[in-house]
Design a protein around this motif. Structure first.
Motif, PDB file in Angstrom:
ATOM      1  N   SER A 328       0.839  -1.335  -0.112  1.00 18.80           N
ATOM      2  CA  SER A 328       0.047  -0.149  -0.015  1.00 18.80           C
ATOM      3  C   SER A 328       0.777   1.286  -0.189  1.00 18.80           C
ATOM      4  N   GLY A 329       2.026   1.159   0.143  1.00 16.29           N
ATOM      5  CA  GLY A 329       3.100   2.307   0.212  1.00 16.29           C
ATOM      6  C   GLY A 329       3.523   2.432  -1.149  1.00 16.29           C
ATOM      7  N   ILE A 330       3.304   1.642  -2.193  1.00 10.50           N
ATOM      8  CA  ILE A 330       3.545   1.672  -3.560  1.00 10.50           C
ATOM      9  C   ILE A 330       2.467   2.293  -4.360  1.00 10.50           C
ATOM     10  N   SER A 331       1.212   1.718  -4.339  1.00 13.50           N
ATOM     11  CA  SER A 331       0.197   2.035  -5.055  1.00 13.50           C
ATOM     12  C   SER A 331      -1.353   1.865  -4.329  1.00 13.50           C
ATOM     13  N   ASP A 332      -2.219   2.656  -4.626  1.00 10.34           N
ATOM     14  CA  ASP A 332      -3.587   2.530  -4.122  1.00 10.34           C
ATOM     15  C   ASP A 332      -4.336   1.366  -4.375  1.00 10.34           C
ATOM     16  N   VAL A 333      -3.992   0.896  -5.585  1.00  8.92           N
ATOM     17  CA  VAL A 333      -4.320  -0.548  -6.050  1.00  8.92           C
ATOM     18  C   VAL A 333      -3.670  -1.618  -5.395  1.00  8.92           C
ATOM     19  N   PRO A 334      -4.349  -2.902  -5.054  1.00  6.77           N
ATOM     20  CA  PRO A 334      -3.681  -4.070  -4.417  1.00  6.77           C
ATOM     21  C   PRO A 334      -2.565  -4.564  -5.290  1.00  6.77           C
ATOM     22  N   LEU A 335      -1.489  -4.838  -4.814  1.00  9.59           N
ATOM     23  CA  LEU A 335      -0.366  -5.392  -5.657  1.00  9.59           C
ATOM     24  C   LEU A 335       0.186  -6.815  -4.959  1.00  9.59           C
ATOM     25  N   VAL A 336       0.394  -7.917  -5.983  1.00 10.77           N
ATOM     26  CA  VAL A 336       1.232  -9.019  -5.368  1.00 10.77           C
ATOM     27  C   VAL A 336       2.264  -9.218  -6.453  1.00 10.77           C
ATOM     28  N   VAL A 337       3.285  -9.746  -5.942  1.00 14.66           N
ATOM     29  CA  VAL A 337       4.505 -10.282  -6.646  1.00 14.66           C
ATOM     30  C   VAL A 337       4.113 -11.708  -7.192  1.00 14.66           C
ATOM     31  N   SER A 338       4.216 -11.544  -8.470  1.00 14.79           N
ATOM     32  CA  SER A 338       4.032 -12.827  -9.506  1.00 14.79           C
ATOM     33  C   SER A 338       5.356 -13.488  -9.647  1.00 14.79           C
ATOM     34  N   LYS A 339       6.438 -12.954  -9.919  1.00 11.92           N
ATOM     35  CA  LYS A 339       7.430 -13.439 -10.237  1.00 11.92           C
ATOM     36  C   LYS A 339       8.934 -12.807  -9.953  1.00 11.92           C
ATOM     37  N   VAL A 340      10.013 -13.281  -9.518  1.00 11.14           N
ATOM     38  CA  VAL A 340      11.310 -12.860  -9.404  1.00 11.14           C
ATOM     39  C   VAL A 340      12.212 -13.527 -10.015  1.00 11.14           C
ATOM     40  N   VAL A 341      12.781 -12.878 -11.097  1.00 10.97           N
ATOM     41  CA  VAL A 341      13.730 -13.660 -12.006  1.00 10.97           C
ATOM     42  C   VAL A 341      15.093 -12.982 -11.945  1.00 10.97           C
ATOM     43  N   GLN A 342      16.004 -13.811 -12.060  1.00 13.72           N
ATOM     44  CA  GLN A 342      17.493 -13.242 -12.278  1.00 13.72           C
ATOM     45  C   GLN A 342      18.050 -14.011 -13.617  1.00 13.72           C
ATOM     46  N   LYS A 343      18.779 -13.203 -14.449  1.00 12.19           N
ATOM     47  CA  LYS A 343      19.617 -14.006 -15.367  1.00 12.19           C
ATOM     48  C   LYS A 343      20.993 -13.371 -15.065  1.00 12.19           C
ATOM     49  N   ALA A 344      21.903 -14.252 -15.034  1.00 11.30           N
ATOM     50  CA  ALA A 344      23.200 -13.708 -14.614  1.00 11.30           C
ATOM     51  C   ALA A 344      24.470 -14.489 -15.716  1.00 11.30           C
ATOM     52  N   PHE A 345      25.472 -13.732 -15.703  1.00  8.05           N
ATOM     53  CA  PHE A 345      26.860 -14.065 -16.690  1.00  8.05           C
ATOM     54  C   PHE A 345      27.945 -13.854 -16.187  1.00  8.05           C
ATOM     55  N   VAL A 346      28.968 -14.714 -16.457  1.00  6.60           N
ATOM     56  CA  VAL A 346      30.158 -14.474 -15.874  1.00  6.60           C
ATOM     57  C   VAL A 346      31.275 -14.994 -16.737  1.00  6.60           C
ATOM     58  N   GLU A 347      32.147 -14.472 -16.984  1.00 10.25           N
ATOM     59  CA  GLU A 347      33.397 -15.074 -17.713  1.00 10.25           C
ATOM     60  C   GLU A 347      34.425 -14.661 -17.147  1.00 10.25           C
ATOM     61  N   VAL A 348      35.584 -15.593 -17.036  1.00  8.07           N
ATOM     62  CA  VAL A 348      36.755 -15.629 -16.407  1.00  8.07           C
ATOM     63  C   VAL A 348      37.905 -16.123 -17.413  1.00  8.07           C
ATOM     64  N   ASN A 349      38.996 -15.140 -17.680  1.00  8.26           N
ATOM     65  CA  ASN A 349      39.953 -15.397 -18.655  1.00  8.26           C
ATOM     66  C   ASN A 349      41.234 -14.843 -18.182  1.00  8.26           C
ATOM     67  N   GLU A 350      42.241 -15.203 -18.887  1.00 16.21           N
ATOM     68  CA  GLU A 350      43.744 -14.588 -18.704  1.00 16.21           C
ATOM     69  C   GLU A 350      43.822 -13.205 -18.373  1.00 16.21           C
ATOM     70  N   LYS A 351      42.861 -12.225 -19.090  1.00 17.44           N
ATOM     71  CA  LYS A 351      42.851 -11.006 -18.941  1.00 17.44           C
ATOM     72  C   LYS A 351      42.114 -10.383 -17.653  1.00 17.44           C
TER      73      LYS A 351
END
Length: 404
Positions: A328-351
């Protein structure tokens, strides 16, 4: 039919590196105290999130706890009741909301650097909007401006637009964060964090020294990997309580570092993970010396896409996913979280590394002495790696098998 109003939280991690502040950020005494609390919470949440993922996911793991924490903390500032209490507990947030604002603002400010890009943004359904106070505080403290989009009538273009923004913030390393069908005409708000880091090692590996060597995924099985090799002075400690060696690899500038934690036993990673949940890693690495170390570390590249709903629920954040959610501190309309998603990438090399985080301890010899035999750090079996900025954990992962 009753149409529910939905909040989608997305955190984007792009890169496993570390970052350095190029200038001095002036912080007041109160801001320093708030930052300290937030930093401690960040590291505690990082280990808890990593452990929850490792228990529920086989194979390699790579995640940006900081990215998840950013969007959850932003959502928390507009949450009430048990919705807020659960998020505050799992993130170990300061007792007062004002300290959460100032602590996260200080953290975002000190992380600003040419090698690190950290961005937050709110995408809001144009017919819904958010409360003025929430929007102002989000932009002031989290540097998260609001952008109006048409989820109701033009869902696909909204998805493409958000994905394009993410790509721009992450040097195109994170693509298609929002898969087709993840948004709907019921979507009202999407909170997004994007983080990208790219830095070179201060002591680079030489490509000519990289050779195919075995990586022991278990006591009875090994796979060939491209192993980087170097012999120089590095931060190093062998902790008998953990049953592991810890190696510190600094990035150029000296503000960022990667910690690689290698269990003594080939099959010792599970026990090491359990122990790390009960210790303060900062207490372990403060005893690092700077001996000559013979290092062997695999080149690797990982990409992860994670639905974090069940993971967060297992950690105690449940109400925000239910009809009892109170934003209720975000919006006057009722809100519910439907999804929390993360996409991650990492590359480790000589440099170096493309991703984010590190802390450096610099020790100097006070006098000349006979050089002791070099230490060895041969990462030829499963290990953990952590990217840090000073004492703040940015990324954490494990290598159980050849990611290539």
């Amino acid at each position: 039919m009753l149409v529910s109003n939905i909040v989608l939280l997305f955190s984007v991690l792009c890169a496993l590196v570390t970052m350095a502040t190029s200038g001095i950020v002036e912080l007041s005494k109160d801001e320093m105290a708030a930052l300290e609390t937030v930093t401690q919470g960040t590291n505690k949440f990082a280990i808890s999130l990593y452990r929850a993922l490792s228990r529920n996911q086989a194979g390699n793991v790579f995640v940006s706890p900081l990215s998840v924490q950013m969007v959850l903390a932003l959502a928390y500032t507009g949450a009430k009741g048990s919705t807020a209490d659960e998020v505050a507990k799992v993130l170990s947030l300061p007792d007062k909301l004002d300290n959460t604002y100032s602590g996260y603002n200080a953290l975002i400010r000190i992380l600003q650097d040419p090698v690190l890009k950290l961005a937050n943004r709110m995408f809001v359904e144009k017919t819904a909007g958010v409360l003025e106070t929430f929007q102002k505080n989000a932009e002031k403290y989290f540097l998260s401006p609001a952008e109006s989009v048409d989820f109701m009538k033009d869902t696909e273009n909204a998805r493409v637009h958000i994905n394009s923004w993410v790509e721009d913030q992450t040097n195109k390393k994170i693509t298609n964060l929002l898969a087709p069908g993840i948004l709907s005409c019921d979507t009202r708000l999407v909170l997004v964090n994007a983080i990208h880091f790219k830095a070179n090692w201060s002591k680079q590996f030489q490509e000519k020294d990289t050779k195919e060597q075995p990586f022991h995924v278990s006591k009875t099985k090994s796979v060939p990997v491209q192993m980087m090799n170097i012999k120089k002075k590095f931060g190093f400690v062998h902790d008998k309580d953990l049953g592991a060696k810890i190696l510190e690899l600094e990035y150029e500038g000296g503000h960022f570092r990667m910690l690689v934690i290698l269990p003594d036993e080939i099959d010792g990673l599970a026990k090491l993970e359990e122990k790390l949940e009960k210790v303060n890693l900062s207490d372990k690495i403060k005893y690092m010396q700077q001996p000559t170390v013979t290092v062997a570390l695999p080149k690797f590249k990982m990409e992860e896409t994670m639905d974090l709903n069940d993971i967060l629920k297992s950690m105690g954040v449940e109400t925000m996913f239910s009809q009892k959610a109170n934003f209720s501190g975000i919006s006057d309309v009722p809100l519910v979280v439907s999804k929390v998603v993360q996409k991650a990438f990492v590359e480790v090399n000589e440099k170096g590394t493309e991703a984010a985080a590190a802390t450096g301890v610099f020790m100097i010899e006070c006098c000349a002495r006979v050089e002791p035999p070099p230490k060895s750090f041969i990462a030829d079996h499963p290990f953990l790696f952590i990217i840090m900025f000073k004492n703040t954990t940015l990324f954490v992962g494990r290598m159980l098998e050849d990611p290539n």
